[in-house]
Design an enzyme around this catalytic site. Structure first.
Site, mmCIF file in Angstrom:
data_model
loop_
_atom_site.group_PDB
_atom_site.id
_atom_site.type_symbol
_atom_site.label_atom_id
_atom_site.label_comp_id
_atom_site.label_asym_id
_atom_site.label_seq_id
_atom_site.Cartn_x
_atom_site.Cartn_y
_atom_site.Cartn_z
ATOM 1 N N ASP A 13 33.018 40.473 -16.008
ATOM 2 C CA ASP A 13 33.612 39.602 -17.033
ATOM 3 C C ASP A 13 33.556 40.381 -18.347
ATOM 4 O OD1 ASP A 13 34.609 37.322 -18.415
ATOM 5 O OD2 ASP A 13 32.579 36.663 -18.891
ATOM 6 N N SER A 14 34.186 39.818 -19.370
ATOM 7 C CA SER A 14 34.069 40.426 -20.695
ATOM 8 C C SER A 14 32.627 40.358 -21.188
ATOM 9 C CB SER A 14 34.969 39.680 -21.689
ATOM 10 O OG SER A 14 34.513 38.351 -21.824
ATOM 11 N N CYS A 76 36.488 36.098 -14.709
ATOM 12 C CA CYS A 76 37.055 35.943 -16.047
ATOM 13 C C CYS A 76 38.488 35.457 -15.893
ATOM 14 C CB CYS A 76 37.027 37.304 -16.745
ATOM 15 S SG CYS A 76 37.831 37.339 -18.340
ATOM 16 N N GLU A 155 28.642 34.432 -26.497
ATOM 17 C CA GLU A 155 28.062 35.769 -26.262
ATOM 18 C C GLU A 155 26.746 35.967 -27.017
ATOM 19 O OE1 GLU A 155 28.993 39.031 -24.705
ATOM 20 O OE2 GLU A 155 29.754 37.389 -23.508
ATOM 21 N N CYS A 186 37.724 29.015 -19.166
ATOM 22 C CA CYS A 186 37.099 30.292 -19.542
ATOM 23 C C CYS A 186 35.681 30.204 -19.013
ATOM 24 C CB CYS A 186 37.111 30.457 -21.055
ATOM 25 S SG CYS A 186 36.007 31.780 -21.640
ATOM 26 N N HIS A 188 32.980 31.466 -19.871
ATOM 27 C CA HIS A 188 31.911 31.302 -20.875
ATOM 28 C C HIS A 188 31.610 29.816 -21.125
ATOM 29 C CE1 HIS A 188 32.621 35.526 -21.867
ATOM 30 N NE2 HIS A 188 31.656 35.496 -22.759
HETATM 31 N N1 DGL Z 1 35.077 34.643 -19.848
HETATM 32 C C1 DGL Z 1 36.412 34.994 -20.045
HETATM 33 C C2 DGL Z 1 37.389 34.015 -19.464
HETATM 34 O O1 DGL Z 1 37.067 33.393 -18.482
HETATM 35 C C3 DGL Z 1 36.837 35.696 -21.296
HETATM 36 C C4 DGL Z 1 36.330 35.218 -22.600
HETATM 37 C C5 DGL Z 1 36.673 36.228 -23.666
HETATM 38 O O2 DGL Z 1 36.175 37.344 -23.563
HETATM 39 O O3 DGL Z 1 37.468 35.905 -24.566
HETATM 40 O O4 DGL Z 1 38.480 33.871 -19.904
#
Ligand code: DGL
Length: 256
Positions: A13-14, A76, A155, A186, A188
């Site tokens: 993931d990011s 992600c 984050e 997302c 996150h």
């Molecule tokens: N966790 C990611 C997603 O599901 C990306 C969040 C990000 O880095 O902007 O989209």
């Protein structure tokens, strides 16, 4: 070529968000070994261009495959939308599983007439989501809620601090009482599910982690790649922000 992670499932993931998916993968497949790569040095992805996200995703997949990973989970939504078709084409010999906003399960519940989809700006813009909304949105009101800044805030950890709720108020507070369900589009956002409920009140929440875990199991089984081990698998964490503090942060998200 080293095969340090030979037989592992590579998950990326990011940043920390993918750990919400990883937890579901481990629950579903407890005997598998997983290596998680967070690209925290380059997060957030959601406000980058599609090409930038594709380039980062390709580099990470190369890295994980060179280390011996037997399958890849793109944990992600943003990277799945921007990169999954290209990566599947380029690495046809490896199962590559993505995650998508859980709009389908949300629409299978009759009471969900008004569905809010929280996701990064790029996820909501790209074709993959547009097609998903077209396919499953019929007869419902599907409201897109881009959430710039939210993944970057998550984050940093310390999710109990009040600024998280303030940011959510700004981003989606106007929908309180206006929606029946919220899709966490997302990875996150699953880590602030309680704060989202605090802001939006009585809504049903959906995320894509369980669907992704089922899909991984299916794909590994199809290719005869499920582990034969009956012992508990291991989980390793790697980050492009290569510091002990970052790995500790990942571990703390993993134990949330
Ligand atoms: N966790 C990611 C997603 O599901 C990306 C969040 C990000 O880095 O902007 O989209």
């Amino acid at each position: 070529m080293t095969s340090e992670y030979s037989g592992y499932v590579g998950v990326f993931d990011s940043g920390v968000g993918g750990i919400s998916v990883l937890k579901e993968l481990v629950r579903a497949l407890p005997n598998e070994n997983f290596v998680f790569y967070g690209d925290s040095a380059n997060a957030p992805y959601g406000e980058k261009t599609r090409d930038q996200v594709l380039r980062r995703s390709r580099d990470i997949v190369d890295f994980l495959l060179n280390k011996g990973a037997k399958a890849i989970v793109i944990a992600c939504n943003t990277a799945t939308s921007a990169a999954a078709p290209t990566l599947r084409n380029d690495y046809a010999h490896v199962p590559i599983i993505g995650v998508e906003p859980a709009l389908k399960p949300a629409t299978l519940v009759d009471e969900n007439k008004r569905i809010l989809v929280m996701a990064t700006p790029i996820t909501l813009r790209l074709d993959k989501y547009q097609q998903l909304a077209e396919k499953w949105g019929t007869g419902r009101e599907v409201i897109d809620a881009p959430c710039p800044g939210l993944a970057a805030r998550i984050e940093r950890g310390h999710l109990e601090d009040h600024d998280v709720v303030s940011l959510l108020e700004q981003l989606v507070g106007g929908y309180r009482g206006e929606v029946d369900a919220v899709v966490l589009g997302c990875t996150h956002y699953s880590f602030v599910a309680q704060q989202i409920l605090q802001v939006l009140g009585d809504v049903r929440l959906y995320d894509g982690a369980l669907g992704t875990a089922r899909q991984l199991e299916r794909k590994l089984a199809e290719r005869g790649l499920l582990t034969k081990s009956s012992g508990a698998g291991v989980v390793k964490f790697l980050s492009s922000k290569d510091t002990p503090e970052e790995i500790e942060l990942y571990q703390s998200f993993y134990s949330m």
